[in-house]
Structures are given as structure tokens and as C-alpha cells.
Design an enzyme around this catalytic site. Structure first.
Site, mmCIF file in Angstrom:
data_model
loop_
_atom_site.group_PDB
_atom_site.id
_atom_site.type_symbol
_atom_site.label_atom_id
_atom_site.label_comp_id
_atom_site.label_asym_id
_atom_site.label_seq_id
_atom_site.Cartn_x
_atom_site.Cartn_y
_atom_site.Cartn_z
ATOM 1 N N LYS A 167 0.858 -1.196 0.000
ATOM 2 C CA LYS A 167 0.000 0.000 0.000
ATOM 3 C C LYS A 167 0.884 1.232 0.000
ATOM 4 O O LYS A 167 1.999 1.205 0.538
ATOM 5 C CB LYS A 167 -0.852 0.005 1.278
ATOM 6 C CG LYS A 167 -2.050 0.903 1.218
ATOM 7 C CD LYS A 167 -3.269 0.219 0.647
ATOM 8 C CE LYS A 167 -4.450 1.148 0.574
ATOM 9 N NZ LYS A 167 -5.650 0.492 0.078
ATOM 10 N N GLY B 107 -20.446 7.196 5.066
ATOM 11 C CA GLY B 107 -19.568 7.617 3.960
ATOM 12 C C GLY B 107 -20.191 7.281 2.627
ATOM 13 O O GLY B 107 -20.348 6.110 2.277
ATOM 14 N N VAL B 108 -20.593 8.321 1.880
ATOM 15 C CA VAL B 108 -21.211 8.089 0.569
ATOM 16 C C VAL B 108 -20.287 8.632 -0.522
ATOM 17 O O VAL B 108 -20.681 9.434 -1.355
ATOM 18 C CB VAL B 108 -22.639 8.684 0.484
ATOM 19 C CG1 VAL B 108 -23.605 7.823 1.264
ATOM 20 C CG2 VAL B 108 -22.675 10.129 0.993
ATOM 21 N N GLY B 109 -19.048 8.188 -0.494
ATOM 22 C CA GLY B 109 -18.077 8.550 -1.535
ATOM 23 C C GLY B 109 -18.175 7.579 -2.686
ATOM 24 O O GLY B 109 -19.268 7.119 -3.043
ATOM 25 N N VAL C 212 -17.430 4.359 -3.151
ATOM 26 C CA VAL C 212 -18.073 3.060 -2.914
ATOM 27 C C VAL C 212 -19.472 3.262 -2.332
ATOM 28 O O VAL C 212 -20.437 2.628 -2.764
ATOM 29 C CB VAL C 212 -17.239 2.194 -1.939
ATOM 30 C CG1 VAL C 212 -17.951 0.868 -1.681
ATOM 31 C CG2 VAL C 212 -15.841 1.941 -2.495
HETATM 32 P P1 NAI Z 1 -14.023 8.040 -0.819
HETATM 33 O O1 NAI Z 1 -12.990 8.961 -0.300
HETATM 34 O O2 NAI Z 1 -14.533 8.217 -2.192
HETATM 35 O O3 NAI Z 1 -15.296 8.070 0.163
HETATM 36 C C1 NAI Z 1 -15.202 8.094 1.541
HETATM 37 C C2 NAI Z 1 -16.326 8.981 2.044
HETATM 38 O O4 NAI Z 1 -16.347 8.933 3.466
HETATM 39 C C3 NAI Z 1 -16.150 10.462 1.644
HETATM 40 O O5 NAI Z 1 -17.340 10.950 1.079
HETATM 41 C C4 NAI Z 1 -15.819 11.134 2.976
HETATM 42 O O6 NAI Z 1 -16.255 12.466 3.030
HETATM 43 C C5 NAI Z 1 -16.566 10.235 3.941
HETATM 44 N N1 NAI Z 1 -16.140 10.329 5.322
HETATM 45 C C6 NAI Z 1 -14.882 10.497 5.820
HETATM 46 N N2 NAI Z 1 -14.919 10.538 7.157
HETATM 47 C C7 NAI Z 1 -16.223 10.366 7.521
HETATM 48 C C8 NAI Z 1 -16.903 10.273 8.755
HETATM 49 N N3 NAI Z 1 -16.267 10.383 9.923
HETATM 50 N N4 NAI Z 1 -18.243 10.078 8.744
HETATM 51 C C9 NAI Z 1 -18.906 9.963 7.584
HETATM 52 N N5 NAI Z 1 -18.313 10.047 6.377
HETATM 53 C C10 NAI Z 1 -16.989 10.235 6.348
HETATM 54 O O7 NAI Z 1 -13.459 6.559 -0.579
HETATM 55 P P2 NAI Z 1 -13.973 5.214 -1.230
HETATM 56 O O8 NAI Z 1 -13.143 4.885 -2.400
HETATM 57 O O9 NAI Z 1 -15.452 5.252 -1.352
HETATM 58 O O10 NAI Z 1 -13.566 4.154 -0.095
HETATM 59 C C11 NAI Z 1 -14.310 4.061 1.121
HETATM 60 C C12 NAI Z 1 -13.643 3.032 2.024
HETATM 61 O O11 NAI Z 1 -13.616 1.761 1.387
HETATM 62 C C13 NAI Z 1 -12.170 3.355 2.365
HETATM 63 O O12 NAI Z 1 -11.892 2.896 3.663
HETATM 64 C C14 NAI Z 1 -11.389 2.530 1.363
HETATM 65 O O13 NAI Z 1 -10.100 2.198 1.820
HETATM 66 C C15 NAI Z 1 -12.263 1.298 1.290
HETATM 67 N N6 NAI Z 1 -12.116 0.568 0.050
HETATM 68 C C16 NAI Z 1 -12.349 1.192 -1.150
HETATM 69 C C17 NAI Z 1 -12.231 0.489 -2.331
HETATM 70 C C18 NAI Z 1 -12.544 1.097 -3.647
HETATM 71 O O14 NAI Z 1 -12.688 0.353 -4.625
HETATM 72 N N7 NAI Z 1 -12.714 2.420 -3.745
HETATM 73 C C19 NAI Z 1 -11.781 -0.917 -2.322
HETATM 74 C C20 NAI Z 1 -11.648 -1.499 -1.005
HETATM 75 C C21 NAI Z 1 -11.781 -0.756 0.126
#
Ligand code: NAI
Length: 356
Positions: A80, A181-183, A185
Site C-alpha cells: 500500500k 460515507g457516501v463517496g 463506494v
Molecule cells: P471516498 O474517499 O470516495 O469516500 C469516503 C467517504 O467517506 C467520503 O465521502 C468522505 O467524506 C466520507 N467520510 C470520511 N470521514 C467520515 C466520517 N467520519 N463520517 C462519515 N463520512 C466520512 O473513498 P472510497 O473509495 O469510497 O472508499 C471508502 C472506504 O472503502 C475506504 O476505507 C477505502 O479504503 C475502502 N475501500 C475502497 C475500495 C474502492 O474500490 N474504492 C476498495 C476497497 C476498500
């Protein structure tokens, strides 16, 4: 600061510190294991409170990738990268080129892709300097691109399996799910859950992301500090890790924890805390493997979205096996998953994994 004696070092093969004065890049690349293949794992860009926090995150995430790739049956070891975000080092193409050169210098021991704080577009910049990168824009029906939709698909199918196992329900209709978290994923997961008839509660610290999900789907919004403790059936953490702790677990109301975030448990012992409360935990690196499956199919080439979907649909079966083993042996699911992962890594050499 101890490094070799760091509590998370756990026999990492190597740890690389990267600095580029021109762009301000500061990054850490952790390679936990190459026993099963090149160490693969995304690149996270995050503002850490200290260098020690960044090292700890890189070490925990890279070991998690070893376990994730092993259980998913991929010809990948675990690694990583983290880029230390700061105002002095904005995410410019030049900074990403410098990161790409650092990846290239490792000669293929580490393969990068996007993670929190990085996008498909960012990986295009990294790709200018190195071929050891995946998660690039896809063309036609070939596998690749943003891994998030496949991560969400695996999590969705994993939630279905967990709901069946813990609640005895064959469908998600009327099942209450809280998505933290609605990013990338989280929003895809919300779409799939909504289509399946689940009732959604969401929280995010980013107002723009919240607005997107609000505009598209019927969701109830909670303050980020309240979401973990929402009165729901399923808690789906899709933000950051270290959220399941000695302080939060006693207050959870959900019967199931199943989401995408890496390293949801603050410590191994927190798996036992969940089990003691009869909360079914879907081990994070098992349920969230859809993205890395997508990355592997893209990296090794010659695959299609259909093949990726077929591979992702094996995730619920793995979870069911772990849930059943946990129930039978009365041991928490996270330990069952860790043991399976270690067995697979230890057997490398006697048995070659199949390239995706
Ligand atoms: P992202 O950065 O697009 O979305 C994360 C969301 O969580 C953001 O909207 C952020 O504002 C929100 N957030 C942060 N702190 C918060 C809190 N305290 N309360 C509520 N919301 C909060 O990230 P993504 O890509 O969606 O990944 C999400 C998680 O899944 C991460 O932990 C990542 O490591 C894990 N993951 C992602 C993969 C992928 O394909 N993108 C694959 C495997 C794991």
C-alpha cells in the site's frame, strides 16, 4: 519512533520513504508480502496528524492487502502507498509523476491503484512514469477503470449473505442499513441497496457527496457522530477505518457490520467484542475485495467486466463459510479470516495461485 519494533510492522518485507522537494511529495510505500505475487494495493492521499500515523496506516493497510489478495485467490502479494497530503504539496500532475517514478524504481515489486483521495485520472498521471499501475480508464467491455462499483457490488452481495445468516431474511426488502460515507463506494452501494428495497440512513462529512445521494435516492440523514449508533439492522462502514473500538462497540444497535472500509476494527480484540454482543461482522478485507479483483483482472489483462462480476460473486460464499465456521467454533469471524489468509500465504510455493 520505532519502525522494526512498530506494533504493526508484522514482518513487512520493506518500507520505503519517498520525498520529492520539487513537488513537495512525501509518500510511504509499504510492501508487506510478495509471497503470492507483486505487492498490490491502492494509493491513499490523506492529511495525517503525524508521520507516525501515516506509517501506522501504511503498515496496517498493506498487511490487510496481503490477507485480502490471498483470500480472494489473486496472484498478488500485499502492499500500500500513502501520500501525505498538505497545503504545501497540492495534488498536481507533477506530484503524481514523482510518485509514479518512486513506484517505477521498485521494479514491479509494488503495483499501485487508486484509494481514498485518488482517482482514475490521478492514476493516468502516475502511468506516465510507470506501468506498475492499475485502475486506469477502461475501454469498451474490458476489465478496469474505477474499482469502486465492483467493491460496492461485493459489499452488497456480502450484506445479502450476512442478512440471510444473521436475520434469516432472503431479501433486503425493508432491511434498515446505515451507510457511513457516501463517496465512491458508498454511493454505488446505496444504489444497489435501494434497488433491493432496503431503507437507507446515511452520513458523510462532505456536504457535496451527501447532496448527490440525497438528489438521487430516498435517504434519511444523520450527523456523522450519530451514524454508528443508528437503530438499524446493518451498519455499512464505507468511510475510514478504526471505527469499531472498545468505546463504540457497546453502543452499536446494528446486528450486522458489513461495509467497504479497510481496517474497521481498531484492534484484533474488537472482533471478539462484536461477537460477544452477537453482532455478525463481515471481515472487511473479505467483503471489500471486489475492487482489487477488478484491479487484478485489469493488470493481468485479457479479461472482461463479466468475468470480474463472476469472480466478485464468489465473495458471499467465502463469507458464508467464515460465518458458519465462526458459529461452529465459537470464535470471531475476523480470526477465522486471518487464519485462512495466513494459511494461504504460508502455502505459497507449494501451490501457485492462479493469475486472474
Ligand atoms: P471516498 O474517499 O470516495 O469516500 C469516503 C467517504 O467517506 C467520503 O465521502 C468522505 O467524506 C466520507 N467520510 C470520511 N470521514 C467520515 C466520517 N467520519 N463520517 C462519515 N463520512 C466520512 O473513498 P472510497 O473509495 O469510497 O472508499 C471508502 C472506504 O472503502 C475506504 O476505507 C477505502 O479504503 C475502502 N475501500 C475502497 C475500495 C474502492 O474500490 N474504492 C476498495 C476497497 C476498500
Amino acid at each position: 519512533m520505532p519502525v522494526f519494533d512498530h506494533r504493526e510492522f508484522d514482518q513487512h518485507e520493506s518500507l520505503h520513504f519517498v520525498q520529492d522537494p520539487e513537488t513537495g511529495l512525501k509518500a510511504i510505500i509499504a510492501i508487506h508480502s510478495t509471497a503470492l505475487g507483486p505487492a498490490a494495493g491502492g494509493c491513499r492521499r490523506w492529511q495525517y496528524a503525524s508521520d507516525e500515523d501515516a506509517i501506522t496506516d501504511a503498515l496496517r493497510l498493506s498487511r490487510g492487502m496481503t490477507y485480502k489478495n490471498a483470500v480472494a485467490g489473486l496472484a498478488f502479494g500485499g502492499g500500500k502507498a500513502v501520500i501525505l497530503a498538505s497545503g504545501a504539496a497540492p495534488k498536481t500532475p507533477e506530484l503524481l509523476y514523482a510518485f509514479g517514478r518512486a513506484v517505477e524504481a521498485l521494479g514491479g515489486k509494488y503495483i499501485t491503484a487508486e484509494d481514498v483521495g485518488c482517482s482514475v485520472e490521478d492514476m493516468r498521471h502516475v502511468n506516465k512514469e510507470t506501468g506498475y499501475v492499475s485502475g486506469l480508464p477502461r475501454s469498451g467491455d474490458s476489465a478496469g477503470g474505477d474499482p469502486s462499483p465492483m467493491t460496492a457490488l461485493g459489499v452488497f452481495q456480502g450484506i445479502e449473505a450476512a442478512v440471510k445468516f444473521r436475520l434469516g431474511a432472503d431479501s433486503l426488502k425493508g432491511i434498515r442499513v446505515a451507510v457511513q460515507g457516501v463517496g465512491h463506494v458508498g454511493i454505488h452501494l446505496c444504489r444497489l441497496l435501494h434497488e433491493a428495497g432496503a431503507e437507507l440512513t446515511v452520513a458523510d462529512v462532505n456536504r457535496d457527496n451527501l447532496r448527490l445521494v440525497h438528489d438521487e435516492l430516498p435517504v434519511t440523514e444523520l450527523a456523522p457522530a450519530e451514524l454508528l449508533f443508528a437503530d438499524v439492522d446493518v451498519l455499512a462502514p464505507c468511510a475510514l477505518g478504526n471505527i469499531l473500538t472498545a468505546h463504540t462497540i457497546p453502543r452499536l444497535k446494528a446486528k450486522i457490520v458489513a461495509g467497504a472500509a479497510n481496517n474497521q476494527l481498531a484492534t484484533e480484540h474488537d472482533g471478539l467484542r462484536l461477537a460477544d454482543r452477537d453482532i455478525l461482522y463481515a471481515p472487511d478485507y473479505v467483503i471489500n475485495a471486489g475492487g482489487i479483483i477488478n484491479v487484478a483482472h485489469e493488470y493481468y489483462g485479457g479479461s472482461s467486466e463479466e468475468k470480474v462480476r463472476a469472480e466478485v460473486s464468489r465473495i458471499p460464499g467465502r463469507l458464508e463459510q467464515m460465518f458458519a465456521e465462526s458459529k461452529k467454533s465459537k470464535r470471531p469471524t475476523n480470526l477465522i479470516a486471518d487464519e485462512m489468509a495466513r494459511r494461504i500465504v504460508a502455502s505459497a510455493g507449494s501451490q501457485s495461485p492462479v493469475a486472474a
